[in-house]
Design an enzyme around this catalytic site. Structure first.
Site, PDB file in Angstrom:
ATOM      1  N   ASN A  19       0.736  -1.440   0.372  1.00 16.93           N
ATOM      2  CA  ASN A  19       0.021   0.118  -0.104  1.00 16.93           C
ATOM      3  C   ASN A  19       0.766   1.210   0.195  1.00 16.93           C
ATOM      4  OD1 ASN A  19      -3.227  -1.198   0.599  1.00 16.93           O
ATOM      5  ND2 ASN A  19      -1.272  -1.908   1.692  1.00 16.93           N
ATOM      6  N   ASP A  71      -7.350   0.703  -4.544  1.00 19.01           N
ATOM      7  CA  ASP A  71      -8.103   0.355  -3.355  1.00 19.01           C
ATOM      8  C   ASP A  71      -9.125   1.005  -2.962  1.00 19.01           C
ATOM      9  OD1 ASP A  71      -7.539  -1.773  -0.737  1.00 19.01           O
ATOM     10  OD2 ASP A  71      -5.970  -0.221   0.135  1.00 19.01           O
ATOM     11  N   GLU A 125     -12.337  -7.832  -1.682  1.00 16.80           N
ATOM     12  CA  GLU A 125     -11.930  -8.542   0.415  1.00 16.80           C
ATOM     13  C   GLU A 125     -12.920  -8.700   1.084  1.00 16.80           C
ATOM     14  OE1 GLU A 125      -9.106  -4.581   0.892  1.00 16.80           O
ATOM     15  OE2 GLU A 125     -10.540  -3.511   0.118  1.00 16.80           O
TER      16      GLU A 125
END
Length: 646
Positions: free
Chosen positions: A483, A545, A602
């Site tokens: 990330n 993301d 996710e």
């Protein structure tokens, strides 16, 4: 043509009633000078009376001066009492007109009295009378110079009587004196007129300067784009209100901070002109909500604020916030294009949640920050929970600044698997921090603090170095997902540091996926695009993301040349019970397929969720159903255990 001289004479003898500033200046000048004029006249009068005391009748040397003294003293006292008081313009006009009329009367009385003494005494006594009258003219001119009509009429009365009387005596000395006084008076009146014109011009210049100053002050305190008060005016007003308030008995005062949701995307997509037009339209919708107790302002960018005084109850603030959000819900027409934005509002109140103006604004801003994280598009009051969070965040920030990052930070790794075969395709590296003073600090606490304070840049390289070192032990084609914050991709300097670390690590760049959030994209699309290009040149993939929770547009996704989308866990929880979530995830999976992106889901925690995701065509997933984050040593055992699955 014949009326012009008369008009000019009338203007010379009239009080200028239309110019308020000039009237006030004249009044202040006369309040200082007229007492002096009366004082000089009285001294000279008694001096003349004294020289004639034994040669003229008592009513002339005592009676008349006493009456003149009483009148003069009354006028002196009256003007002295007004020295520091400026009445309204209409009262000033009345006072100046009265002074103008009295100038004729006073000049006539003093002139008549002095001439009545001329027949008495010898040559010196007669010369004293002439001297007295000439001094009277000079005193009147100088002390009445700021009221031209009075100066002119007083001079005219004294001079006509003086010149006619002394010229008629036939005595050469007095005739010459009359001529001299005439010439001196003419010269002094010319000087008086010039000085009066300069005086009026100066007042006019001051008025003009004040008007310009007021205009400049208005401009300095007004936002030119929206027409609302600007940041300077807002904080000036806030400071003044709080400084004047008594914290023990002050009425409730509130500050709200409003930030547009999705503005950056519109600005980047349609250009700055469209962004400015949108901000102007937002200001136009908010402006009608301002009132005597509600000050609305634009602080800068897409951030607005409001200051509410004399708040009745917090429910009133909630109503105001809902009204603002409602006003902004309808679509905007911007340069011929229909766009839509949302807004989030943070609110804090004084004196119950803040003790000064700086704290009041900071608390409102913190409530906004929490609102945008937890419930964008709504309003959030600063609360005791937020106060505790602020204290905790301050402790975390302090500890982060002192931390030995190489020793205290470490990474854990959560598997990303193929939901059909069970094969591990990648690990997402997740930061963990064990502070000597705070103990284990959850990433949900220290990462936001690090991002908000700019400390996140200090964390990235040490953590990336750890992750690359661990990933060296993974067999191909297992990938590393790492990330990056908005700060990491916010400048080419930071980007190149990351690129150089990857290039020198020995780990294949084509097995790395850098994850960026929609927040980073919204901050600076052009810079993020340059960062993605650099990562692409190196061979790294780039994932978006938490997709679906922000305001990215399809054109932005295409412009960034992403390689993967990660669908946020909020769409996955109980997806088998939520038809709307099923439709959203199915659409996102199809979108990724059409744009030739990989797609990772996710937050999978139950078999029911996994089954539904398989039904919707999902391929790669991660979540607690498969594994919690693993230590570096555990990843190798995990890979070995799952190598033959499927």
């Amino acid at each position: 043509m014949k009326s012009r001289p008369l008009t000019h004479i009338r203007q010379l003898l009239e009080v200028p009633a239309g110019n308020t500033k000039l009237l006030e200046a004249q009044y202040r000048a006369l309040a200082r000078q007229l007492p002096l004029m009366y004082l000089v006249l009285l001294i000279n009068t008694w001096a003349l009376a004294a020289t004639h005391l034994y040669i003229a009748p008592a009513w002339l040397t005592l009676g008349a001066p006493i009456v003149m003294t009483l009148v003069s003293v009354l006028r002196m006292v009256r003007w002295w009492g007004q020295a520091n008081v400026v009445p309204p313009a209409d009262e000033i006009v009345t006072a100046l007109k009265r002074t103008n009329s009295l100038a004729i009367v006073v000049a006539g009385i003093f002139t008549a009295w002095s001439l009545s003494l001329f027949p008495y005494g010898g040559a010196y006594d007669k010369a004293h009378v002439a001297f007295y009258m000439s001094i009277t003219v000079i005193v009147c001119i100088f002390c009445l110079m700021h009221l031209r009509p009075a100066a002119l009429t007083a001079t005219l009365v004294v001079n006509v009587a003086f010149i006619v009387f002394f010229a008629s005596t036939g005595i050469p000395t007095f005739v010459a004196t009359a001529l001299n006084i005439f010439l001196v008076s003419v010269a002094m009146l010319i000087v008086l007129d010039n000085q009066y014109r300069d005086f009026t011009r100066l007042i006019d210049m001051q008025v003009h300067a004040e008007e310009l100053s007021e205009q400049n002050l208005e401009l300095a305190n007004r936002d030119s784009l929206t027409g609302l008060p600007n940041r300077r005016h807002f904080f000036s007003r806030l400071n003044a209100i709080i400084d004047a308030a008594d914290a023990d008995s002050a009425p409730l005062v509130a500050v709200g901070v409003l930030d547009l949701d999705g503005f950056k995307g519109i600005n980047d997509l349609y250009g700055h002109s469209a962004g400015d037009s949108l901000l102007a339209a937002v200001g136009g919708r908010l402006k009608p909500l301002a009132s005597d107790t509600v000050l609305l302002a634009r602080l800068g960018g897409d951030e607005f604020a409001f200051l509410v005084t004399k708040v009745g109850a917090k429910s009133d603030l909630a109503d105001l916030a809902r009204q603002m959000l409602s006003e902004l819900q309808a679509a905007f027409n911007v340069l011929g294009t229909t766009v839509q934005v949302g807004a989030t509002i943070g609110i804090a109140t004084f004196p119950d949640t803040a003790f000064n103006s700086a704290e009041l604004y900071e608390h409102a801003d913190y409530a906004l920050y929490q609102g945008k994280r937890q419930q964008p598009g709504s309003y959030c009051f600063f609360s005791d929970v937020h106060r505790e969070q602020l204290k905790r965040d301050a402790s975390i920030e302090h500890a982060l600044r002192k931390a030995d990052l190489g020793e205290e930070l470490h990474m854990v790794y959560q598997p990303i698997v193929n939901c059909d075969s069970g094969e591990t395709v990648a690990f997402e590296a997740l930061a963990r921090w064990r502070s000597p003073t705070l103990g284990d600090v959850p990433p949900g606490q220290f990462i936001p603090v690090a991002e908000r304070t700019g400390l996140i840049g200090r964390l990235t390289l040490p953590l990336l170095a750890q992750a690359l070192d661990v990933a060296q032990n993974w067999p191909a084609p297992v990938r590393l997902s790492f990330n990056l914050s908005a700060h990491d991709v916010g400048s080419m300097e930071h980007v190149m540091r990351i690129v150089n670390m990857v290039a020198s690590s020995g780990f294949p760049p084509d097995r790395i996926d850098f994850e960026i959030t929609e927040t980073a994209i919204m901050l600076d699309l052009d810079q993020v695009q340059r960062a993605v290009q650099e990562f692409g040149k190196l061979g790294c993939g780039v994932s978006l993301d938490d997709f679906g929770t922000g305001y990215s547009s399809l054109s932005q996704l295409h412009a960034l040349a992403l390689t993967k989308l990660k669908v946020d866990r909020s769409f996955v929880t109980d997806i088998h019970l939520k038809p709307s979530s099923c439709k959203i995830v199915k659409s996102l999976v199809k979108l990724a397929e059409d744009m030739d992106f990989g797609c990772i889901i996710e937050g999978v925690e139950t078999q029911e969720e996994l089954h539904m995701l398989k039904t919707l065509g999902c391929q790669h997933v991660q979540g607690y159903l498969f594994s919690r984050p693993l230590s570096a040593e555990q990843t190798e055992a995990w890979i070995a255990r799952n190598a033959d699955v499927g």
